[in-house]
Design an enzyme around this catalytic site. Structure first.
Site, PDB file in Angstrom:
ATOM      1  N   ASP A   1       0.907  -1.146   0.000  1.00  0.00           N
ATOM      2  CA  ASP A   1       0.000   0.000   0.000  1.00  0.00           C
ATOM      3  C   ASP A   1       0.945   1.195   0.000  1.00  0.00           C
ATOM      4  OD1 ASP A   1      -1.575   2.202   0.569  1.00  0.00           O
ATOM      5  OD2 ASP A   1      -3.009   0.999   1.709  1.00  0.00           O
ATOM      6  N   HIS A   2       1.141   1.781  -1.174  1.00  0.00           N
ATOM      7  CA  HIS A   2       2.250   2.732  -1.298  1.00  0.00           C
ATOM      8  C   HIS A   2       2.084   3.963  -0.412  1.00  0.00           C
ATOM      9  CE1 HIS A   2      -0.400   4.641  -4.292  1.00  0.00           C
ATOM     10  NE2 HIS A   2       0.196   5.744  -3.925  1.00  0.00           N
TER      11      HIS A   2
ATOM     12  N   HIS B   1      -6.021   2.788   1.362  1.00  0.00           N
ATOM     13  CA  HIS B   1      -5.236   3.917   1.867  1.00  0.00           C
ATOM     14  C   HIS B   1      -5.910   4.625   3.043  1.00  0.00           C
ATOM     15  CE1 HIS B   1      -3.094   3.196  -1.712  1.00  0.00           C
ATOM     16  NE2 HIS B   1      -3.781   3.952  -2.524  1.00  0.00           N
TER      17      HIS B   1
END
Lengths: 504, 365
Positions: free
Chosen positions: A197-198, A260
């Site tokens: 999950d960047h 996110h």
């Protein structure tokens, strides 16, 4: 078995040693690889952060020679790197890059890959670590993992570690996520799986933990006694562009909220972990997710953007975008009211909203404190005392700000809010590395702190899945908000009491 | 891709025969004017850098600082020393990008150049103190000597930036760094030049099966720029302090290709140490490192294109030696990059420099 003594030479080094590694990118000619992964690898190489021995293998459908892959990778790096490449480093990085063509369900691809990996081991005279990065369409995740398992490429042997990095989305429903976890974990141990999950690679997101747990002045206030409500906003000023194919199947809820935004919420709400090891941090985050029930219908809202004006130009609505079906029911705006039902947060509403084509691009968490119990000052002639707010901004101006009441200069006691701001750009000299640089290094090093664990993914889906299903079942006409606006006013209905959305 | 240099806005104030109070007031006014003209302008608040320089070389230092790019301190106070000067002249500049995007912010950087005479240096703290931003860390850098000025600034600084290879007398340079480190955090550019080498040596011995080889080290050769013996001594000092070697002064042989050699006593194995000056090396720092172990392994790193060139050899009894070569990726930072790194390191703390420095002092005799 006795453990090896610590490496005494690693103390004090900013870049800790990483075991020699071969990184295999599945989908190596795709957009993510070109825009993010290859530039991230270059920047790591530039800074001398890659392992002492490092090799790159690209896997993709199209036939091409190793040299052509290297040339295309070099071009992508020149186009998208955050720094101008040093040609000598670029050449050295890609000099031995290899390419294996074929479809991901083709067994011969994995045999070719094995030959190449064995050849690198042979040349190095030692078993190199293997990191497989799945930058493909999600339907290929289990296919690739199972094929890697069939070819015995996932087995750690001796000093060799094998890790698999999986891009989002990790399923599009709870059932899919569970199925994917089951298939992936039938081949791999959870410690080998790194679900990206960047957002978690962003400095400001990590700073939330530092802010909460390295400062004694805020943490005592982070609970239901002092906090009135929390708003988490991820707005974009752009539309879907050319991503209609993906976006119309995903929608705002799956695209940003399920992953996110829930991650941001867990970081804000989690209890202090015993230490910052991967499992301690992730266990605390999972506890938060387990404390959240799926929201009721009146605590959810969706809409899509209609025609409007952005940056002074007329822009089309979602249904007029290229590639969007005329009968689409996909939301481009989603808002939820969630409650974290535990001792610390009971009764505090958490408002999450995300949308495209809104007035401004901003990602932030706004924590609104309770008003003072008694106001000794009049508000005549001023906007008066407002509740304090603490704002964590992830973009565009990364930082933390706090609103305070202050006296307006003059002969009368008039109060208005003022801001105290900490901006990353003014306080640190270093340019933040791209999130992918940090995450690729962490994965190669085996540090899973900033990656999502299997139970975390499923806990996220347990909250969102009922909303996804309800929205799919209810074929109501979606509310449209004008492009370039603050979003649909109807979203106010899920706010409690006198709560208001912060201006975007 | 890196963007071309952007146009800059700057507010400038200058005055002859001025005072620190007047300079400080001028900076405050310039900052206020910049913010009033465009609310996007905000002052950077990272740290203060105080440079004590000879006036005739002031331009060269300004160029070096300009080239460090984004690793710029927020307020730079340059004290130029001009022979025979009796009064203070000053120029204050507040600069930021000329164009700002709506909703974005733009960082302002402040530079003050004070020209003074040599007699001001013993009490230069009384000039500098009003000019540094309170509560920010202050780093002092005196690339042209002026030790008395650095000493005068000790009480208002937390960090000193120096370059141990800049002093032709290695022993004196290391001793000076040691003295300063009693009170200040020392950022030594000579130490930072060796960072990639130290990282690679650490990485070589990181895999658990080879970690035991650290105890079997039997030879260490460091090739260095003829003026960079201090950098080489610091690397030996680092290995010695981390591995618990018993050290004694190295024997020096001067001349072209000068060497220092001796023996360090490890817990299980003596280590032959040799430092060799490499006259072909054009930039300060190290040219190569060779490590040998009693188990018959040799690892050599040399400067190369695109990174360090690594060469590994293992002697096999009764068989052919095993040899391998590869490139350890990494871009050369150049001298401007090293200075930028020095400024960045000011806000970090490396616990291994102090012990390495003390060990290097022993080696230097």
């Amino acid at each position: 078995m006795s453990e090896a003594p610590e490496n005494p030479l690693a103390k004090g080094l900013e870049r800790l040693p990483v075991h020699p590694t071969v990184l295999v990118i599945f989908g190596a000619t795709g957009d993510l690889a070109k825009r993010k992964l290859l530039p991230a690898l270059y920047n790591l190489a530039h800074e001398g952060a890659l392992p002492e021995r490092f090799h790159l293998i690209g896997v993709s459908r199209r036939e091409k020679a190793h040299e052509d892959f290297a040339a295309e990778a070099a071009e992508a790096i020149r186009s998208f790197s955050r720094r101008e490449p040093d040609e000598k480093v670029l050449e050295a990085l890609l000099a031995e890059a290899k390419y294996v063509p074929g479809t991901f369900d083709d067994e011969s691809v994995y045999r070719g890959l094995k030959e190449q990996l064995d050849a690198f081991d042979e040349a190095a005279g030692q078993p190199l670590n293997r990191a497989f990065y799945l930058s493909t369409a999600p339907e290929f995740f289990p296919v690739i993992v199972e094929a890697l398992g069939n070819e015995e490429l996932t087995k750690a042997a001796g000093e060799r570690e094998v890790r698999v990095i999986i891009e989002k989305p990790f399923g599009t429903t709870l059932a899919e996520a569970q199925d994917l976890n089951q298939r992936v974990l039938s081949v791999l141990d959870e410690s080998q799986v790194f679900r990206i999950d960047h957002y978690l690679g962003k400095e400001t997101v990590q700073n939330m933990l530092a802010f909460r747990f390295a400062n004694s002045m805020f943490e005592p206030l982070f609970n239901r006694n002092f906090i009135d409500n929390v708003q988490i906003t991820a707005s974009e000023d752009i539309g879907i562009g050319t991503r209609a194919g993906y976006y119309d199947h995903a929608g705002a809820l799956r695209d940003l909220v399920q992953n996110h935004m829930l991650q941001l919420l867990t970081l804000l709400c989690m209890e202090p972990p015993v230490d910052f090891s991967a499992d301690e941090v992730r266990s605390e985050k999972v506890k938060v997710l387990h404390s959240i029930r799926p929201p009721h219908r009146d605590a959810t809202f969706r809409a899509r953007y209609g025609p409007g004006t952005a940056a002074g130009e007329d822009v089309p609505g979602y249904l007029q975008e290229d590639g969007v079906p005329a009968d689409s029911h996909t939301e481009t705006y989603a808002a939820l009211r969630l409650h974290v039902e535990n001792w610390r947060w009971a009764g505090v509403p958490f408002y999450l909203r995300t949308g495209k084509r809104l007035a401004r691009k901003v990602t932030e968490i706004a924590v609104t404190f309770k008003p003072v119990p008694h106001l000794a000052f009049g508000s005549e002639g001023s906007v008066g005392v407002k509740p304090n707010q603490l704002i964590f901004t992830m973009q565009p101006n990364e930082g933390v700000s706090m609103s305070l009441g202050a006296k307006i200069p003059g002969t009368r006691m008039r109060i208005r809010p003022v801001n105290m701001e900490f901006l990353y750009g003014t306080a640190f000299m270093s340019q933040s590395p791209e999130a992918y640089e940090r995450l690729i290094m962490d994965a190669m090093r085996g540090d899973a702190t900033l990656f999502t664990r299997n139970d975390e993914v499923e806990a996220q889906w347990r909250i969102i899945d009922p909303v996804v299903r309800r929205w799919e079942d209810e074929a109501e006409t979606l509310v449209e908000y004008p492009s370039g606006s603050q979003g649909p006013p109807e979203a106010n209905e899920l706010l409690l009491g006198d709560d208001e959305w912060r201006a975007i | 891709m890196a963007a071309p240099p952007a146009a800059m806005m700057d507010g400038v104030w200058r005055e002859r025969d001025t005072s620190p109070a007047a300079i400080e007031a001028a900076i405050r006014r310039l900052l206020g004017e910049a913010h009033a003209a465009n609310s996007a302008y905000v002052p950077a608040r990272v740290m203060n850098l105080v440079c004590i320089v000879d006036k005739q070389w002031s331009g060269e230092i300004a160029n070096r600082l300009r080239r460090v790019g984004r690793l710029h301190p927020s307020r730079t106070v340059v004290v130029e020393v001009e022979p025979r000067r009796t009064t203070l002249d000053a120029v204050a500049t507040v600069a930021g990008p000329a164009e700002t995007k709506p909703g974005d912010f733009a960082v302002l950087r402040e530079t003050v150049i004070v020209t003074c005479g040599p007699q001001h240096l013993a009490h230069v703290d009384t000039i500098v103190d009003p000019l540094v931003v309170t509560d920010l860390s202050t780093m002092v850098w005196a690339p042209h000597g002026h030790d008395e000025a650095v000493d005068a600034l000790r009480h208002l600084s937390q960090i000193v930036l120096l370059d141990s290879v800049a002093d032709p007398d290695v022993d004196e340079a290391l001793q000076r760094a040691s003295d300063l480190s009693d009170e200040l955090y020392v950022v030594d550019l000579a130490w930072l030049r060796s960072t990639p080498w130290r990282e690679r040596i650490a990485a070589t011995f990181d895999p658990a099966p080879v970690r035991g080889d650290l105890k079997l080290l039997s030879g260490l050769q460091i090739r260095h720029h003829p003026d960079s013996a201090a950098a080489a001594l610091l690397v030996v000092g680092w290995l010695g302090s981390r591995l618990g070697w018993e050290l004694s002064p190295l024997v020096t042989r001067a001349g072209n290709g000068a060497t220092r050699s001796g023996t360090a006593h490890g817990k299980r194995q003596d280590v032959k140490v040799k430092l060799v000056a490499d006259p072909s090396m054009s930039v300060p720092g190290l040219a190569g490192v060779t490590l040998e172990s009693a188990s018959g392994r040799t690892l050599r790193f040399d400067r190369g294109e695109g990174g360090l060139r690594a060469h590994y050899r293992r002697t096999v009894r009764g068989g052919a030696d095993v040899e391998r070569e590869w490139t350890v990726l990494g871009a050369s930072r150049g001298e401007s990059g090293i200075l930028g790194e020095g400024i960045r390191q000011a806000l970090l703390r490396d616990p291994t420099y102090g012990p390495a420095l003390e060990a290097a002092l022993v080696l230097a005799g």
